[in-house]
Design an enzyme around this catalytic site. Structure first.
Site, mmCIF file in Angstrom:
data_model
loop_
_atom_site.group_PDB
_atom_site.id
_atom_site.type_symbol
_atom_site.label_atom_id
_atom_site.label_comp_id
_atom_site.label_asym_id
_atom_site.label_seq_id
_atom_site.Cartn_x
_atom_site.Cartn_y
_atom_site.Cartn_z
ATOM 1 N N ARG A 58 0.816 -1.394 0.096
ATOM 2 C CA ARG A 58 0.034 -0.080 -0.156
ATOM 3 C C ARG A 58 0.886 1.296 -0.025
ATOM 4 O O ARG A 58 0.475 2.231 -0.840
ATOM 5 C CB ARG A 58 -0.737 0.093 1.166
ATOM 6 C CG ARG A 58 -1.891 -1.076 1.026
ATOM 7 C CD ARG A 58 -2.657 -1.369 2.575
ATOM 8 N NE ARG A 58 -1.557 -1.857 3.452
ATOM 9 C CZ ARG A 58 -2.064 -2.912 4.270
ATOM 10 N NH1 ARG A 58 -3.102 -3.445 4.204
ATOM 11 N NH2 ARG A 58 -1.066 -3.534 5.127
ATOM 12 N N ILE A 59 1.985 1.347 0.787
ATOM 13 C CA ILE A 59 2.761 2.415 0.952
ATOM 14 C C ILE A 59 3.617 2.589 -0.304
ATOM 15 O O ILE A 59 3.848 3.720 -0.863
ATOM 16 C CB ILE A 59 3.858 2.551 2.192
ATOM 17 C CG1 ILE A 59 2.849 2.585 3.425
ATOM 18 C CG2 ILE A 59 4.555 3.725 2.116
ATOM 19 C CD1 ILE A 59 3.549 2.190 4.784
ATOM 20 N N ARG B 228 7.555 -9.549 -3.643
ATOM 21 C CA ARG B 228 7.468 -10.889 -3.253
ATOM 22 C C ARG B 228 6.850 -11.321 -4.544
ATOM 23 O O ARG B 228 6.909 -12.300 -5.225
ATOM 24 C CB ARG B 228 6.721 -11.123 -2.205
ATOM 25 C CG ARG B 228 7.237 -11.675 -0.850
ATOM 26 C CD ARG B 228 6.527 -11.933 -0.080
ATOM 27 N NE ARG B 228 5.472 -10.837 0.189
ATOM 28 C CZ ARG B 228 4.822 -10.662 1.443
ATOM 29 N NH1 ARG B 228 4.783 -11.393 2.073
ATOM 30 N NH2 ARG B 228 3.857 -9.343 1.334
ATOM 31 N N SER B 229 5.489 -10.720 -4.952
ATOM 32 C CA SER B 229 4.770 -11.120 -5.944
ATOM 33 C C SER B 229 4.276 -9.996 -6.803
ATOM 34 O O SER B 229 4.190 -8.930 -6.169
ATOM 35 C CB SER B 229 3.388 -11.897 -5.544
ATOM 36 O OG SER B 229 2.680 -11.214 -4.582
ATOM 37 N N ILE C 58 12.481 3.886 4.194
ATOM 38 C CA ILE C 58 11.291 4.131 5.241
ATOM 39 C C ILE C 58 10.567 3.144 5.717
ATOM 40 O O ILE C 58 9.638 2.939 6.303
ATOM 41 C CB ILE C 58 10.301 4.973 4.409
ATOM 42 C CG1 ILE C 58 9.720 4.556 3.030
ATOM 43 C CG2 ILE C 58 10.830 6.482 4.159
ATOM 44 C CD1 ILE C 58 8.582 5.314 2.516
ATOM 45 N N ALA C 59 11.235 1.764 5.534
ATOM 46 C CA ALA C 59 10.492 0.511 5.908
ATOM 47 C C ALA C 59 10.847 0.171 7.264
ATOM 48 O O ALA C 59 10.359 0.499 8.445
ATOM 49 C CB ALA C 59 10.960 -0.699 4.952
ATOM 50 N N ARG C 60 11.937 -0.436 7.461
ATOM 51 C CA ARG C 60 12.347 -0.987 8.795
ATOM 52 C C ARG C 60 14.077 -1.006 8.761
ATOM 53 O O ARG C 60 14.530 -1.561 7.891
ATOM 54 C CB ARG C 60 11.875 -2.228 8.987
ATOM 55 C CG ARG C 60 10.551 -2.546 9.813
ATOM 56 C CD ARG C 60 10.658 -2.057 11.312
ATOM 57 N NE ARG C 60 9.264 -2.051 11.750
ATOM 58 C CZ ARG C 60 8.260 -1.037 11.677
ATOM 59 N NH1 ARG C 60 8.641 0.043 10.850
ATOM 60 N NH2 ARG C 60 7.090 -1.202 12.146
ATOM 61 N N GLU D 7 17.808 0.646 16.112
ATOM 62 C CA GLU D 7 17.405 2.140 16.651
ATOM 63 C C GLU D 7 16.694 1.947 18.168
ATOM 64 O O GLU D 7 16.014 1.043 18.415
ATOM 65 C CB GLU D 7 16.197 2.833 15.596
ATOM 66 C CG GLU D 7 14.950 1.791 15.591
ATOM 67 C CD GLU D 7 13.973 2.344 14.506
ATOM 68 O OE1 GLU D 7 14.578 2.532 13.382
ATOM 69 O OE2 GLU D 7 13.009 2.772 14.940
ATOM 70 N N HIS E 270 12.822 8.077 12.476
ATOM 71 C CA HIS E 270 11.612 7.203 12.520
ATOM 72 C C HIS E 270 10.233 7.901 12.644
ATOM 73 O O HIS E 270 9.451 7.952 13.448
ATOM 74 C CB HIS E 270 11.490 5.898 13.212
ATOM 75 C CG HIS E 270 10.655 4.780 13.039
ATOM 76 N ND1 HIS E 270 10.991 3.615 13.158
ATOM 77 C CD2 HIS E 270 9.494 4.806 12.176
ATOM 78 C CE1 HIS E 270 10.207 2.708 12.870
ATOM 79 N NE2 HIS E 270 9.414 3.386 12.333
ATOM 80 N N ILE E 271 10.237 8.751 11.762
ATOM 81 C CA ILE E 271 9.062 9.812 11.599
ATOM 82 C C ILE E 271 8.350 9.989 10.447
ATOM 83 O O ILE E 271 7.560 10.705 10.124
ATOM 84 C CB ILE E 271 9.487 11.353 11.942
ATOM 85 C CG1 ILE E 271 10.728 11.734 10.773
ATOM 86 C CG2 ILE E 271 10.090 11.465 13.644
ATOM 87 C CD1 ILE E 271 10.841 13.247 11.196
HETATM 88 C C1 8YV Z 1 5.434 3.864 13.830
HETATM 89 C C2 8YV Z 1 5.888 2.566 11.618
HETATM 90 O O1 8YV Z 1 5.317 5.147 14.136
HETATM 91 O O2 8YV Z 1 3.641 1.793 11.248
HETATM 92 C C3 8YV Z 1 4.712 1.818 11.068
HETATM 93 O O3 8YV Z 1 5.321 0.356 11.010
HETATM 94 O O4 8YV Z 1 7.044 2.143 11.452
HETATM 95 C C4 8YV Z 1 5.436 3.995 12.099
HETATM 96 O O5 8YV Z 1 4.485 4.475 11.521
HETATM 97 C C5 8YV Z 1 6.348 3.274 14.463
HETATM 98 O O6 8YV Z 1 6.488 1.765 14.131
HETATM 99 C C6 8YV Z 1 5.887 3.179 16.028
HETATM 100 O O7 8YV Z 1 4.808 2.175 16.321
#
Ligand code: 8YV
Length: 329
Positions: free
Chosen positions: A153-154, A174-175, A233-235, A264, A282-283
């Protein structure tokens, strides 16, 4: 009244909503250490978290717990095998953050490509004496190739914005996504290697899983163009941060924009010493409207999952709906 723990500081009016249904234990202080989290969960029926690790040992310490509502779309902090084994429901907050997060992906990508924070630091340091033709030369976005890894979605919201920049969109996932979405986004599915070789700007929008650990490491960075940028912007953990710092220092790639980091809120120290990087804490989802929507959706999930409110028994975003209605084990 059922008891819940809200593990983080959130909007006070959302706490007031929760108090209409529950006896609320609200942690407004620092992130709870694992022992304290377990202690506070011992007598709770539900919890609202924002990234706290919830594994089998936490669930074992909380025998009454039936639902954990994460105020995030990503839920890699939940051990879902443990949730399923214990018949505990996990919920998350998808969709409400798509547009804000996609906007932020663009902000980071543009700041990295056009060297915005790097040049601002230079200016603030009083180094600006004259205009020069080769000051802070960056790379164009308009007319370039955007490579999106993770077309959920993002990722789709991010790719949709590329039209205004006349960009060619290539993606890896993935697909493959449905043909009508590919057509709408004018996006072509390619292999990860192809994407890394061809993209001018690579953006990572995939969930963190064990398989996605270090999706971008030294070998992948070596495939990228020396003029390319990488935005995460993922993880944290999807990128090998040490390898990225090396690639930036040696100018193997031009620049990076990172909102998420391995370990982090601690950062790999090498990231702090390379200039060609934009770092944010992480904003990506942090707009007033979106964070409010996330908090309210997390509350909706908790209220409904614990059998209260207008949607009693039907939380909007169950991750493992199969456990609904099953006795806690
Ligand atoms: C959150 C995020 O603010 O939604 C997610 O997966 O990474 C951020 O939007 C963060 O994970 C705190 O829960």
């Amino acid at each position: 009244m059922q008891k819940i723990l809200v593990a983080r500081s959130i909007f006070p009016d959302v706490i007031e909503r929760l108090k209409q249904y529950f006896d609320v234990d609200w942690n407004q202080g620092d992130v709870l250490p694992a022992d304290e989290l377990k202690r506070r969960l011992a007598d709770k029926d539900g919890a609202l978290t924002a990234g706290e690790p919830i594994d089998a040992s936490v669930l074992a310490a909380a025998p009454r717990l039936r639902v954990v509502s994460n105020m995030a779309v990503g839920y890699n902090n939940f051990d879902m095998a443990a949730f399923n084994a214990a018949n505990v429901l996990g919920t998350n907050t998808p969709d409400v953050l798509n547009e804000s997060t996609a906007d932020f992906g663009w902000a980071l990508m543009m700041a990295a490509a056009r060297r915005i924070t790097e040049s601002e630091h230079w200016l603030r340091a009083g180094k600006w004496q004259k205009w020069s033709y080769d000051s802070f030369l960056g790379s164009d976005l308009y007319g370039s190739t955007l490579g999106v890894i993770g077309m959920g979605r993002i990722g789709q919201a991010l790719a949709r914005r590329a039209r205004g920049f006349n960009m060619q969109v290539i993606y890896h996932n993935r697909s493959r996504v449905a043909p009508q979405i590919e057509a709408e986004l004018n996006a072509a599915y390619v292999s990860k290697q192809d994407l890394l070789r061809r993209a001018d700007h690579v953006v990572l929008v995939l969930p963190y899983t064990q398989e996605n650990h270090h999706t971008i490491g030294a070998a992948e960075l070596a495939l990228m163009k020396p003029t390319a940028t990488l935005t995460n912007i993922a993880r944290g953990g999807i990128v090998d941060d040490a390898a990225l710092a090396d690639a930036l220092r040696s100018r193997q790639i031009a620049a990076a924009g990172l909102d998420v980091f391995e370990g982090e809120p601690n950062l790999h120290p090498a990231l702090l010493s390379v200039p060609n990087i934009v770092l944010t804490p992480h904003i990506a989802s942090a707009t007033e409207a979106t964070r409010r929507a996330m908090a309210n959706l997390a509350a909706d999930n908790l209220i409904a999952a614990l059998g209260e409110g207008p949607r009693a028994g039907q939380p909007p975003n169950p991750i493992n709906p199969d456990v609904i209605g099953k006795a806690r084990s």
